[in-house]
Scaffold this motif. Structure first.
Motif, short mmCIF file in Angstrom:
data_model
loop_
_atom_site.label_atom_id
_atom_site.label_comp_id
_atom_site.label_asym_id
_atom_site.label_seq_id
_atom_site.Cartn_x
_atom_site.Cartn_y
_atom_site.Cartn_z
N GLY A 293 0.78 -1.22 0.00
CA GLY A 293 0.00 0.00 0.00
C GLY A 293 0.81 1.27 0.00
N TRP A 294 0.20 2.32 0.53
CA TRP A 294 0.75 3.67 0.50
C TRP A 294 2.06 3.77 1.29
CZ3 TRP A 294 2.01 7.08 4.31
CH2 TRP A 294 2.25 8.41 3.92
N GLY A 295 2.98 4.55 0.78
CA GLY A 295 4.16 4.92 1.53
C GLY A 295 5.28 3.91 1.54
N THR A 296 5.13 2.80 0.81
CA THR A 296 6.18 1.77 0.85
C THR A 296 7.33 2.09 -0.08
OG1 THR A 296 4.88 0.46 -0.74
CG2 THR A 296 4.61 -0.05 1.57
N GLY A 297 7.17 3.11 -0.92
CA GLY A 297 8.31 3.70 -1.59
C GLY A 297 8.72 3.09 -2.91
N TRP A 298 9.71 3.75 -3.48
CA TRP A 298 10.28 3.39 -4.78
C TRP A 298 10.79 1.95 -4.80
CZ3 TRP A 298 15.64 2.61 -5.87
CH2 TRP A 298 15.97 2.63 -7.23
N GLU A 299 11.38 1.54 -3.70
CA GLU A 299 11.97 0.20 -3.62
C GLU A 299 10.92 -0.89 -3.81
OE1 GLU A 299 15.09 -2.65 -2.75
OE2 GLU A 299 15.12 -0.53 -3.26
N ASN A 300 9.69 -0.60 -3.43
CA ASN A 300 8.64 -1.61 -3.46
C ASN A 300 7.74 -1.51 -4.68
OD1 ASN A 300 7.77 -3.87 -1.83
ND2 ASN A 300 5.84 -2.80 -1.60
N LYS A 301 8.09 -0.63 -5.62
CA LYS A 301 7.25 -0.47 -6.81
C LYS A 301 8.04 -0.50 -8.11
CE LYS A 301 3.61 2.12 -4.44
NZ LYS A 301 4.11 1.88 -3.09
N THR A 302 9.33 -0.76 -8.03
CA THR A 302 10.18 -0.82 -9.22
C THR A 302 11.16 -1.98 -9.04
OG1 THR A 302 11.97 0.57 -8.37
CG2 THR A 302 10.09 1.70 -9.33
N PHE A 303 12.16 -2.03 -9.90
CA PHE A 303 13.23 -3.01 -9.73
C PHE A 303 14.23 -2.55 -8.68
CE2 PHE A 303 11.84 -3.88 -14.16
CZ PHE A 303 11.40 -5.17 -13.95
N GLY A 304 13.95 -1.41 -8.06
CA GLY A 304 14.69 -0.97 -6.90
C GLY A 304 16.18 -0.83 -7.13
N THR A 305 16.96 -1.44 -6.24
CA THR A 305 18.41 -1.28 -6.28
C THR A 305 19.04 -1.89 -7.53
OG1 THR A 305 18.57 -3.26 -4.91
CG2 THR A 305 18.67 -1.14 -3.79
N ARG A 306 18.31 -2.70 -8.26
CA ARG A 306 18.86 -3.24 -9.51
C ARG A 306 19.18 -2.09 -10.48
NH1 ARG A 306 20.25 -7.91 -7.34
NH2 ARG A 306 18.51 -9.36 -7.00
N LEU A 307 18.45 -0.99 -10.35
CA LEU A 307 18.65 0.14 -11.26
C LEU A 307 19.80 1.04 -10.83
CD1 LEU A 307 14.92 1.21 -11.79
CD2 LEU A 307 16.27 -0.46 -13.08
N LEU A 308 20.33 0.81 -9.63
CA LEU A 308 21.38 1.67 -9.11
C LEU A 308 22.78 1.22 -9.53
CD1 LEU A 308 19.94 2.18 -5.54
CD2 LEU A 308 20.12 3.93 -7.30
N ALA A 309 22.87 0.14 -10.31
CA ALA A 309 24.17 -0.36 -10.73
C ALA A 309 24.90 0.63 -11.62
CB ALA A 309 24.01 -1.70 -11.45
N SER A 310 24.16 1.49 -12.29
CA SER A 310 24.77 2.45 -13.21
C SER A 310 24.39 3.87 -12.79
CB SER A 310 24.29 2.20 -14.65
OG SER A 310 24.62 3.29 -15.48
#
Length: 380
Positions: A293-310
């Motif tokens: 639900g609400w407020g769980t953030g970017w990490e819980n609605k995308t591929f999260g830290t997988r996108l931070l490799a670059s």
């Protein structure tokens, strides 16, 4: 193997959970505040009780706010003029103050939509499958429309179209409804790394220690020779067989990251400790943690830290999709671990009343939104 596996699922809230209906309730029109509680007005019953045979009175009522028609002795248990009464109250009692409504059934009973749980499961499965396939973030694979930015990645991980999507084999029911007594009012804020609390938000939420019951079904036929013969065969069935372990791994990663972020945010000690304790929760092949639900953030609605490799990739999506109001900063020379902690730059938290060093009343972060413990038991 049977055609399908059916599980009885219990989702128990650990912190307050808000799953919005999409509607904002208005103070004095939809609810009133009295004695530290929030009273949801039954407008139809209230208007039916008025004498509207007098044309002038009818015109006056049309211009009135529903709250103006209430009398002191209406505020009692069992009053027909209120649909329900909630513990807690929004901070603001001003004209136009809003309270975000929790999703409920036709009888004002809160429930957990199956789509909410399934969406969170999909996020965890995608995060895990990305790492398993050792994918790398590439700008050329992004869709220009931000609503479908990761569509090509989803096709690679789950299947090329809806008929061949892995999650077609996962069916999650809506939960049984709970009593309105499992609702309360919570106040939330956005907190940044400096500990500044901004953007006050009031909402109805599910109280901690509320248990939703629902069913989850895995359709094995879609991985069989029958499905192959009908050109419906899916790939990735082993992921669904290991669902609790995979989602549990994603949750532990999420908790570690949030604990690191809040430990560096001023005033975030309490929530950092919560995440550290949450990461130690015993889970396994039948139990796992998940944020809903609400407020769980970017990490819980995308591929999260997988996108931070670059670093370059992150800067581009922040710019192209307008995900950050602040100008991109040069993180050259910083480790991936540091970048991992820095983005996003804020979080949403539930707050409560506290005192500062001078004894003045202030709001302090109390809880992270949306955390639940899920238990799956297979029917025999």
């Amino acid at each position: 193997m049977a055609d399908y596996a059916l599980y009885d699922v219990t989702v128990t809230t650990i912190t307050p959970v808000h799953i919005g209906s999409g509607r904002a309730l208005l103070h004095a029109y939809d609810y009133v505040i009295r004695n530290g509680r929030t009273w949801r007005i039954n407008e139809d019953a209230l208007l039916d009780a008025q004498n509207v045979e007098d044309a002038r009175l009818a015109e006056q009522l049309a211009r009135s706010r529903p709250a103006e028609l209430l009398k002191s002795d209406d505020f009692r248990e069992g009053s027909p003029f209120f649909r329900y009464v909630l513990l807690g109250a929004p901070r603001s009692e001003g004209e136009g103050a809003q309270l975000r409504e929790q999703i409920k059934d036709a009888f004002d009973r809160p429930y957990l939509p199956g789509s909410t749980l399934k969406g969170a499961l999909r996020t965890a499965l995608g995060w895990y499958a990305w790492g398993q396939r050792k994918l790398q973030p590439e700008s050329r694979l992004l869709n220009r429309d931000r609503r479908f930015a990761a569509q090509q990645y989803e096709h690679m991980l789950f299947g090329p179209d809806p008929n061949h999507d892995l999650l077609r084999a996962l069916q999650v029911s809506d939960s049984e409804a709970l009593g309105v007594d499992r609702l309360m009012v919570a106040n939330a804020r956005v907190i940044n790394r400096r500990g500044e609390l901004k953007a006050p938000i009031e909402m109805e939420v599910i109280r901690p220690e509320s248990a939703f019951r629902l069913t989850l079904k895995v359709d094995h036929r879609l991985f069989s020779r029958w499905a192959q013969a009908h050109r419906l065969q899916l790939q990735g069935g082993e992921l669904l067989e290991r669902l609790p372990l995979i989602v549990g791994e994603h949750a532990r990663h999420h908790c570690a990251r949030e604990a690191a972020w809040f430990s560096k945010a001023q005033g975030g000690t309490r929530i950092a400790q919560f995440y550290q304790q949450l990461a130690q929760t015993k889970t396994g092949e039948r139990r796992f943690l998940i944020a809903l639900g609400w407020g769980t953030g970017w990490e819980n609605k995308t591929f999260g830290t997988r996108l931070l490799a670059s670093r370059d990739f992150m800067q581009r999506i922040l710019r192209d999709y307008r995900l950050s109001r602040a100008p991109a900063q040069d993180n050259a020379g910083k480790s991936n671990a540091v970048r991992d902690i820095l983005f996003p730059t804020s979080r949403r938290v539930f707050v409560g009343a506290g005192q500062d060093a001078q004894g003045r009343r202030v709001e302090t972060p109390q809880a992270a939104p949306g955390w639940c413990l899920v238990e799956m038991n297979r029917r025999t």
